[in-house]
Design an enzyme around this catalytic site. Sequence first.
Site, mmCIF file in Angstrom:
data_model
loop_
_atom_site.group_PDB
_atom_site.id
_atom_site.type_symbol
_atom_site.label_atom_id
_atom_site.label_comp_id
_atom_site.label_asym_id
_atom_site.label_seq_id
_atom_site.Cartn_x
_atom_site.Cartn_y
_atom_site.Cartn_z
ATOM 1 N N GLU A 250 75.125 23.871 81.656
ATOM 2 C CA GLU A 250 74.042 24.012 82.641
ATOM 3 C C GLU A 250 73.090 25.100 82.188
ATOM 4 O OE1 GLU A 250 75.709 24.681 86.525
ATOM 5 O OE2 GLU A 250 76.624 22.697 86.577
ATOM 6 N N LYS A 252 71.353 28.453 82.363
ATOM 7 C CA LYS A 252 71.680 29.706 83.046
ATOM 8 C C LYS A 252 70.353 30.267 83.547
ATOM 9 C CE LYS A 252 74.357 33.962 82.643
ATOM 10 N NZ LYS A 252 73.530 34.807 83.494
ATOM 11 N N ARG A 273 75.204 37.899 95.479
ATOM 12 C CA ARG A 273 76.432 37.990 94.698
ATOM 13 C C ARG A 273 77.347 39.080 95.245
ATOM 14 N NH1 ARG A 273 77.721 39.738 88.746
ATOM 15 N NH2 ARG A 273 79.858 40.245 89.258
ATOM 16 N N GLU A 303 71.284 29.549 92.005
ATOM 17 C CA GLU A 303 70.525 30.699 91.517
ATOM 18 C C GLU A 303 69.089 30.536 92.004
ATOM 19 O OE1 GLU A 303 72.218 32.986 89.735
ATOM 20 O OE2 GLU A 303 70.717 34.166 88.672
ATOM 21 N N ARG A 421 87.200 36.157 87.134
ATOM 22 C CA ARG A 421 86.438 35.922 85.906
ATOM 23 C C ARG A 421 87.376 35.240 84.921
ATOM 24 N NH1 ARG A 421 81.772 38.008 84.096
ATOM 25 N NH2 ARG A 421 81.678 39.849 85.419
ATOM 26 N N LYS A 427 79.572 31.910 79.707
ATOM 27 C CA LYS A 427 78.118 32.065 79.583
ATOM 28 C C LYS A 427 77.761 32.426 78.156
ATOM 29 C CE LYS A 427 78.316 36.780 81.382
ATOM 30 N NZ LYS A 427 77.901 37.685 82.426
HETATM 31 P P1 ATP Z 1 74.906 38.028 84.243
HETATM 32 O O1 ATP Z 1 74.484 39.453 84.379
HETATM 33 O O2 ATP Z 1 75.122 37.559 82.856
HETATM 34 O O3 ATP Z 1 74.073 37.077 85.058
HETATM 35 P P2 ATP Z 1 77.053 38.257 86.159
HETATM 36 O O4 ATP Z 1 78.067 39.314 85.929
HETATM 37 O O5 ATP Z 1 76.089 38.444 87.283
HETATM 38 O O6 ATP Z 1 76.373 37.943 84.801
HETATM 39 P P3 ATP Z 1 78.690 36.020 85.541
HETATM 40 O O7 ATP Z 1 79.552 35.195 86.419
HETATM 41 O O8 ATP Z 1 79.347 36.793 84.478
HETATM 42 O O9 ATP Z 1 77.810 36.920 86.493
HETATM 43 O O10 ATP Z 1 77.627 35.093 84.835
HETATM 44 C C1 ATP Z 1 77.165 33.960 85.468
HETATM 45 C C2 ATP Z 1 75.941 34.316 86.292
HETATM 46 O O11 ATP Z 1 74.889 33.460 85.915
HETATM 47 C C3 ATP Z 1 76.183 34.054 87.757
HETATM 48 O O12 ATP Z 1 76.422 35.271 88.431
HETATM 49 C C4 ATP Z 1 74.923 33.399 88.254
HETATM 50 O O13 ATP Z 1 74.179 34.302 89.022
HETATM 51 C C5 ATP Z 1 74.130 33.065 87.019
HETATM 52 N N1 ATP Z 1 73.838 31.639 86.855
HETATM 53 C C6 ATP Z 1 72.646 31.106 86.517
HETATM 54 N N2 ATP Z 1 72.710 29.794 86.381
HETATM 55 C C7 ATP Z 1 73.987 29.436 86.629
HETATM 56 C C8 ATP Z 1 74.683 28.192 86.630
HETATM 57 N N3 ATP Z 1 74.067 27.046 86.344
HETATM 58 N N4 ATP Z 1 75.996 28.212 86.941
HETATM 59 C C9 ATP Z 1 76.635 29.369 87.219
HETATM 60 N N5 ATP Z 1 76.034 30.573 87.232
HETATM 61 C C10 ATP Z 1 74.721 30.616 86.929
#
Ligand code: ATP
Length: 595
Positions: A250, A252, A273, A303, A421, A427
């Site tokens: 997907e 990001k 979040r 998002e 996690r 990612k």
């Molecule tokens: P980051 O700072 O890299 O966004 P994070 O610590 O906030 O990371 P992670 O779960 O590690 O969160 O990384 C996934 C993040 O990416 C999610 O928190 C979400 O906000 C974002 N995101 C964007 N697009 C998607 C998607 N298609 N599916 C899941 N998460 C997504």
Amino acid sequence: MRFADLCETFERLEATPKRLEMRSILVDLIRPLRPPDLGRVLYLAQGLLRPEYEGVELGMADSLARRAVATATHTDDSVVAKRTKESGDLGTTTGELLAGVRRLDETTPLRVAEVYSELSRIAEAKGTGSQETKVQILSELLVRASALEGKFLVRFVLGTLRVGVREMTILDALAEAFGDGTKETRRQIEAAFNLCSDLELVAGVLVEKGVEGLTSVSLEVGRPMRAMLAEREKDLAAVLKRMDGRAAFEYKYDGLRVQAHIPKSGPVRLFSRRLEEISAQFPELVEELPRTVRSVPAILEGECVPIDPDTDEIQPFQQVSRRRGRKHDLERVRDEVPVCLFVFDVFLLGGAPVFGRPFPERRALLEKALTPTERVRLAVQRVVTKEEDAQSFFDEAIAAGGEGIVAKSLAEGSAYRAGARGFWWIKYKREYSAGLSDSIDGVVVGGFQGRGRRAGRFGAFLLAVYNPKLDRFESFCKVGSGFDDAQLAEMPKRLHRYEVDERPPEVVTGLTPDRWIRPAVVLEVRGAELTLSPVHRAGLGAIRAGAGLALRFPRFTGRFRDDRSATEATATSELLAMYRSQVRQETPEPTPDAD
Ligand code: ATP
């Protein structure tokens, strides 16, 4: 429970830096407690009155608390202020002042229940006269407080309690105080907490029904579930390998993670979040969500990203953070920076929890239940099995304004794992230390019809660089940002003579604009970075087979390069050099989060 006993425990908790010792103090504190005192104590120890997602704030300014202390201790406000300056903490000063005041003998000891309800009254006091009410409630409590109680009361209302108890320590203590203390019990308690984010509820069920009873804790509209988090891998090949060669990729999106709770009736609530309520920041999503989801009550996750209203392109994340501004600015910012929610998961649908189902099922449910609109859409997804497809999907995601991809497991066990996690989600993103320093002179080769305010005229333009070796114009971006109204009105006049029905043979691009334009007019643009793209054709194949260069977040600088002919625009070779120098600045991924 007497409030004095709680304060004594706070004092001991404050004194220990050791988590194990902290846990055993907590266990001794909570073991004899039963609801409702149990829940109150768990919240008070964290400096809270309610679960964090309810956003209950005491809202007591320093000056108000100081006035309450002055009244209760018969001290001049200026003296309290002076002594606080010396001690560095109004709580400490309150304790010192109260120690010198003789308490009335008939003072009945403060109880936790009473303190909790008075503090709740402080939090609830709103509107005119509320400041006076807050001061009065606090000073009435302080009159009856010991030095120690006064110190903690004041720190509590100011939000400066330093007891240091966090959720995870409380979960440990609950497992030991009310369960058998094993890892499995701890896991079950945490799982229930991850579902409801409400410690009082979990502790209450645990005390009344035991560990087995925790399965009755369920997902509910209005109570946010903790977010599932992604792991990282070093490259796309490793991502695919980790997913056993097949995964749903997907985009990001780079915005704010939003959990949307849509009840059968009543207002939609949005949580961040961190599980803070953010509904007020995105009124358009609150309005639109009930229209897009067929089976309610529902809980979705997605998002939220800013979208250019004229070109429908994703904008840099910074734009959406402006939405955190003050309330009265919201209407203006809402029009300037509209957002779109790209939905990527579903937890509850038609009132039934679905988060435990494998991801492919959840996605299928989502596709059926959601009628996409301008403001609410599905996250772009593609099932990928080959490395080159993973790469081109990644390029496409970056070119579309994403920051990379999230690969998701399609395995039987791919349930939504609240608060965890793991490698069910991976990612992969690219980050640059610096943006593109140079501007680019691009030739207009196409025009796109505007939307919104720009309806009925061009809203965005397809730009190309010149490749002298092949004598052709190769597209590298679609730009709609940076034009003021006068410049936009001027564009059709400038372009009119060059408009044609068919793609000019010297133009190469993977996009189809609404109008083709023969290369003649040159615009200066800037952007965030150059990326690889499957639709743009600048330097096609020079970096990677099938990919051209694209400018991410392009913006017209306001400068028409009338001094340049089309063939004097930036050359493909220059763009490639810019891309290569930019790659050298690439920074490594940041270290994994501490959470
Ligand atoms: P980051 O700072 O890299 O966004 P994070 O610590 O906030 O990371 P992670 O779960 O590690 O969160 O990384 C996934 C993040 O990416 C999610 O928190 C979400 O906000 C974002 N995101 C964007 N697009 C998607 C998607 N298609 N599916 C899941 N998460 C997504």
